[in-house]
Design a protein around this motif. Structure first.
Motif, mmCIF file in Angstrom:
data_model
loop_
_atom_site.group_PDB
_atom_site.id
_atom_site.type_symbol
_atom_site.label_atom_id
_atom_site.label_comp_id
_atom_site.label_asym_id
_atom_site.label_seq_id
_atom_site.Cartn_x
_atom_site.Cartn_y
_atom_site.Cartn_z
ATOM 1 N N LEU A 86 10.726 74.089 16.959
ATOM 2 C CA LEU A 86 12.092 74.331 16.485
ATOM 3 C C LEU A 86 12.080 75.158 15.204
ATOM 4 C CD1 LEU A 86 13.611 70.785 17.076
ATOM 5 C CD2 LEU A 86 14.043 72.842 18.421
ATOM 6 N N MET A 87 11.202 74.808 14.293
ATOM 7 C CA MET A 87 11.106 75.534 13.029
ATOM 8 C C MET A 87 10.650 76.971 13.277
ATOM 9 S SD MET A 87 11.666 75.081 9.782
ATOM 10 C CE MET A 87 11.453 73.382 9.273
ATOM 11 N N ALA A 88 9.692 77.150 14.173
ATOM 12 C CA ALA A 88 9.174 78.496 14.464
ATOM 13 C C ALA A 88 10.255 79.392 15.051
ATOM 14 C CB ALA A 88 7.975 78.415 15.409
ATOM 15 N N VAL A 89 11.115 78.827 15.904
ATOM 16 C CA VAL A 89 12.196 79.606 16.511
ATOM 17 C C VAL A 89 13.066 80.223 15.424
ATOM 18 C CG1 VAL A 89 14.346 79.414 17.831
ATOM 19 C CG2 VAL A 89 12.260 78.361 18.704
ATOM 20 N N LEU B 42 16.742 68.791 18.015
ATOM 21 C CA LEU B 42 17.172 69.220 16.682
ATOM 22 C C LEU B 42 18.119 68.194 16.073
ATOM 23 C CD1 LEU B 42 16.911 71.551 14.657
ATOM 24 C CD2 LEU B 42 18.866 72.619 15.771
ATOM 25 N N ARG B 43 19.075 67.735 16.866
ATOM 26 C CA ARG B 43 19.995 66.702 16.387
ATOM 27 C C ARG B 43 19.228 65.434 16.010
ATOM 28 N NH1 ARG B 43 25.586 67.076 17.729
ATOM 29 N NH2 ARG B 43 25.613 64.812 17.682
ATOM 30 N N GLY B 44 18.230 65.094 16.814
ATOM 31 C CA GLY B 44 17.433 63.899 16.539
ATOM 32 C C GLY B 44 16.678 63.983 15.224
ATOM 33 N N ALA C 290 22.130 61.163 20.294
ATOM 34 C CA ALA C 290 22.263 62.109 21.393
ATOM 35 C C ALA C 290 22.450 61.403 22.729
ATOM 36 C CB ALA C 290 21.035 63.004 21.455
ATOM 37 N N ALA C 291 22.324 60.086 22.746
ATOM 38 C CA ALA C 291 22.365 59.347 24.011
ATOM 39 C C ALA C 291 23.671 59.572 24.766
ATOM 40 C CB ALA C 291 22.138 57.863 23.766
ATOM 41 N N GLU C 292 24.815 59.556 24.070
ATOM 42 C CA GLU C 292 26.099 59.760 24.747
ATOM 43 C C GLU C 292 26.179 61.148 25.376
ATOM 44 O OE1 GLU C 292 29.792 58.945 22.771
ATOM 45 O OE2 GLU C 292 28.984 57.080 21.957
#
Length: 194
Positions: A104-107, A172-174, A180-182
């Motif tokens: 994620l950071m690399a992106v 990312l949200r996590g 994020a479950a919902e």
């Protein structure tokens, strides 16, 4: 008299793993060579001799991360019988400690300005797309082209990038503790109906 070089005083594999964690938390520009030396417990000369540069260590850490931390998540997604299960497995893997933080950071951090990082990221995203396509098709052939267009779902290859973005977004949200479950349950229910 034969002079032997001083033996390397650090575990190279452990240094790469530790660097991956550090880069995932703070990004490339958020880490100085002094930070690496301090955090990894290596001498500056050893770092340069082994990895060539901070960038060399970063690339090794990113490749290690993709092989050892991202690949198991992709395997879980590939083995899912359908896209809904793939999304659930992705969330379960995150809850179990799977970390795709360096990807994620690399992106966001390095891929836009470093062609070697961009190539690694592109390969990883293509692997995500392929794994999700496999989950979407469940190993079955695509629907018949003779069926009316309104009765056919979009091809798996067309949906895969959107679901890849969803999986990455959920991770990312996590990272910031957002539930994020919902969202996964709602999306999985929608995918089950198609």
């Amino acid at each position: 008299m034969i002079r032997m070089g001083r033996p390397r005083g650090f575990d190279e594999a452990e240094a790469v793993r530790s660097a991956a964690t550090l880069f995932a938390r703070r990004g490339y520009d958020g880490i100085s060579v002094d930070d690496l030396v301090s955090h990894l417990g290596v001498h500056r000369n050893s770092l340069y001799k082994t990895f060539g540069s901070k960038r060399g260590l970063y690339l090794r850490a990113l490749r290690w991360h993709l092989e050892h931390q991202v690949a198991p998540l992709l395997d879980a997604i590939r083995q899912a019988p359908d896209a809904a299960t793939a999304l659930h497995r992705s969330l379960d893997a995150q809850a179990a400690g799977a970390d795709i933080g360096l990807l994620l950071m690399a992106v966001a951090d390095r891929a836009p300005s470093d062609p070697d990082v961009a190539a690694e990221v592109e390969r990883a995203l293509a692997d995500f797309d392929q794994a999700i396509t496999q989950a979407l098709t469940g190993g079955s052939p695509p629907p018949s082209p003779q069926a009316p267009a309104g009765d056919r779902p979009p091809p798996a290859e067309a949906l895969a990038p959107a679901l890849t973005a969803t999986v990455l977004g959920l991770h990312l949200r996590g990272r910031v503790g957002a539930p994020a479950a919902e969202a996964v349950a709602a999306l999985a229910g929608r995918l089950d109906r198609h």
